[in-house]
Design a protein around this motif. Structure first.
Motif, PDB file in Angstrom:
ATOM      1  N   VAL A 105      12.432 -31.783  14.943  1.00 24.71           N
ATOM      2  CA  VAL A 105      13.127 -30.569  15.412  1.00 24.71           C
ATOM      3  C   VAL A 105      13.275 -29.542  14.281  1.00 24.71           C
ATOM      4  N   MET A 106      12.486 -29.716  13.219  1.00 21.66           N
ATOM      5  CA  MET A 106      12.668 -28.839  12.052  1.00 21.66           C
ATOM      6  C   MET A 106      11.857 -27.542  12.183  1.00 21.66           C
ATOM      7  N   VAL A 107      12.497 -26.432  11.808  1.00 21.33           N
ATOM      8  CA  VAL A 107      11.779 -25.158  11.662  1.00 21.33           C
ATOM      9  C   VAL A 107      12.083 -24.637  10.265  1.00 21.33           C
ATOM     10  N   GLU A 108      11.017 -24.397   9.489  1.00 23.33           N
ATOM     11  CA  GLU A 108      11.213 -23.864   8.136  1.00 23.33           C
ATOM     12  C   GLU A 108      11.249 -22.339   8.199  1.00 23.33           C
ATOM     13  N   ILE A 109      12.211 -21.767   7.454  1.00 15.61           N
ATOM     14  CA  ILE A 109      12.409 -20.323   7.462  1.00 15.61           C
ATOM     15  C   ILE A 109      12.190 -19.801   6.042  1.00 15.61           C
ATOM     16  N   ALA A 150      13.854 -14.390  12.215  1.00 15.80           N
ATOM     17  CA  ALA A 150      13.104 -15.655  12.308  1.00 15.80           C
ATOM     18  C   ALA A 150      13.998 -16.767  12.865  1.00 15.80           C
ATOM     19  N   ILE A 151      15.258 -16.773  12.427  1.00 14.78           N
ATOM     20  CA  ILE A 151      16.196 -17.795  12.912  1.00 14.78           C
ATOM     21  C   ILE A 151      16.489 -17.591  14.398  1.00 14.78           C
ATOM     22  N   SER A 152      16.678 -16.341  14.807  1.00 12.83           N
ATOM     23  CA  SER A 152      16.940 -16.054  16.229  1.00 12.83           C
ATOM     24  C   SER A 152      15.798 -16.544  17.109  1.00 12.83           C
TER      25      SER A 152
END
Ligand code: AP5
Length: 221
Positions: free
Chosen positions: A186-190, A202-204
Motif C-alpha cells: 500500500v506504499m506510495v513514494e512522494i 501528489a499526496i492528494s
C-alpha cells in the motif's frame, strides 16, 4: 470533505515535510491526525510519567522505547473520533517492533505515504524551522516565511540543531527499510523536494485513489 474513514500512515526523514503535509491533509480529508512526536512533546511539557521517560531519548534524537510509545498509539487509535473519521498516523511505526505491535492487533493502513527527501536537504530544513505556539503552524525562515507580526512569538524545537538532526536522520535511515517491508503493498513514494503545494498535489492524488479503492461510491460524491 469526505466521509471515508481512511487509514493512512505518513513516514519520512526528520523535516521531510510530514507535519506540513498533515495540516493540509486533515483540512481537506477530515482525518484525525495522530502525531507521535507531538503527543510525546505534550507529555514532556506536562511532566507526566511517560514524558519523563521520553525526554532524554528525544533530546538525543533517538527513538523513545516501545514501552512508552506502543500503548500510547494503540489507545489513541481506539478512540471514538478515530473510528468515525479515520486516521492519519504521523511518525509511527518507526521500527520493525513497532510495526509488529500493531500488526498483532490487525491495525493496517489503506495507504502508506513515504516522503522522500535526500539527507543533504534535511539539515537546512531543520535549522530554519520555526513553530507558532498559538496556531501550531509550521514555518521556515526561507521556504515558508512567517508574517512579520508573529515572528517574536515563534519557537524552535530543542532537537532542531544540526548535530541532533544528523542523529535523527541516522536513526531514520537505520529503521525505514524494515518499516517499509510491512507496507509495500500500500506504499506510495512522494518526491518531497518539490514545492509544498506540489507535494500536496501528489499526496492528494494518492489519497483520492485510496478512497476510490476502499469505497468506489465515495469517488463519485
Ligand atoms: P517527530 O516530531 O516526529 O520529528 P521528526 O520525525 O524528526 O520529523 P519533524 O517533525 O522534524 O519533521 P516533519 O517531517 O514533520 O517536517 P515539517 O513539516 O515540520 O519526532 C521527534 C522525536 O520524537 C524523535 O526524534 C523521537 O525521539 C520521538 N519519536 C517520535 N515518534 C516516535 C516513535 N514512533 N517511536 C519512538 N520515538 C518517537 O518540515 C520541516 C521544515 O521544512 C519546516 O520548516 C517546513 O516549513 C519546511 N518544509 C516542509 N516541506 C517543505 C518543502 N516541500 N520545501 C521546502 N521546505 C519545506
Amino acid at each position: 470533505k469526505t466521509n471515508a474513514t481512511l487509514k493512512v500512515m505518513i513516514a519520512g526523514a526528520p523535516a521531510a515535510g510530514k507535519g506540513t503535509q498533515c495540516a493540509k491533509i486533515i483540512e481537506k480529508y477530515n482525518l484525525v491526525h495522530i502525531s507521535v512526536g507531538d503527543i510525546l512533546r505534550d507529555e514532556v511539557k506536562n511532566g507526566t510519567a511517560a514524558g519523563k521517560k521520553a525526554k532524554d531519548f528525544m533530546d538525543r534524537g533517538v527513538l523513545v522505547p516501545d514501552e512508552v510509545v506502543v500503548e500510547m498509539v494503540k489507545s489513541r487509535l481506539a478512540q471514538e473520533d478515530v473510528k468515525q473519521r479515520g486516521w492519519l498516523l504521523d511518525g509511527y511505526p518507526r521500527s520493525a517492533s513497532q510495526a509488529e505491535a500493531i500488526e498483532k492487533e490487525a491495525i493496517r493502513p489503506d495507504l502508506f505515504l513515504l516522503i522522500q527527501v535526500p539527507d543533504e536537504l534535511l539539515v537546512e530544513r531543520v535549522v530554519g524551522r520555526r513553530l507558532d505556539p498559538v496556531t501550531g503552524a509550521i514555518y521556515h525562515l526561507k521556504y515558508n516565511p512567517p508574517p512579520p507580526e508573529i515572528v517574536s512569538r515563534l519557537q524552535q524545537r530543542s532537537d532542531d540543531t544540526e548535530e541532533k538532526c544528523r542523529v535523527r536522520v541516522d536513526t531514520h535511515n537505520a529503521n525505514v527499510g524494515a518499516v517499509v517491508g510491512y507496507y509495500k503493498d500500500v506504499m506510495v513514494e512522494i518526491d518531497g523536494t518539490q514545492s509544498m503545494d506540489d507535494v500536496f498535489a501528489a499526496i492528494s492524488k494518492a489519497l483520492d485513489q485510496a478512497i476510490a479503492k476502499s469505497d468506489p461510491l465515495e469517488a463519485y460524491c
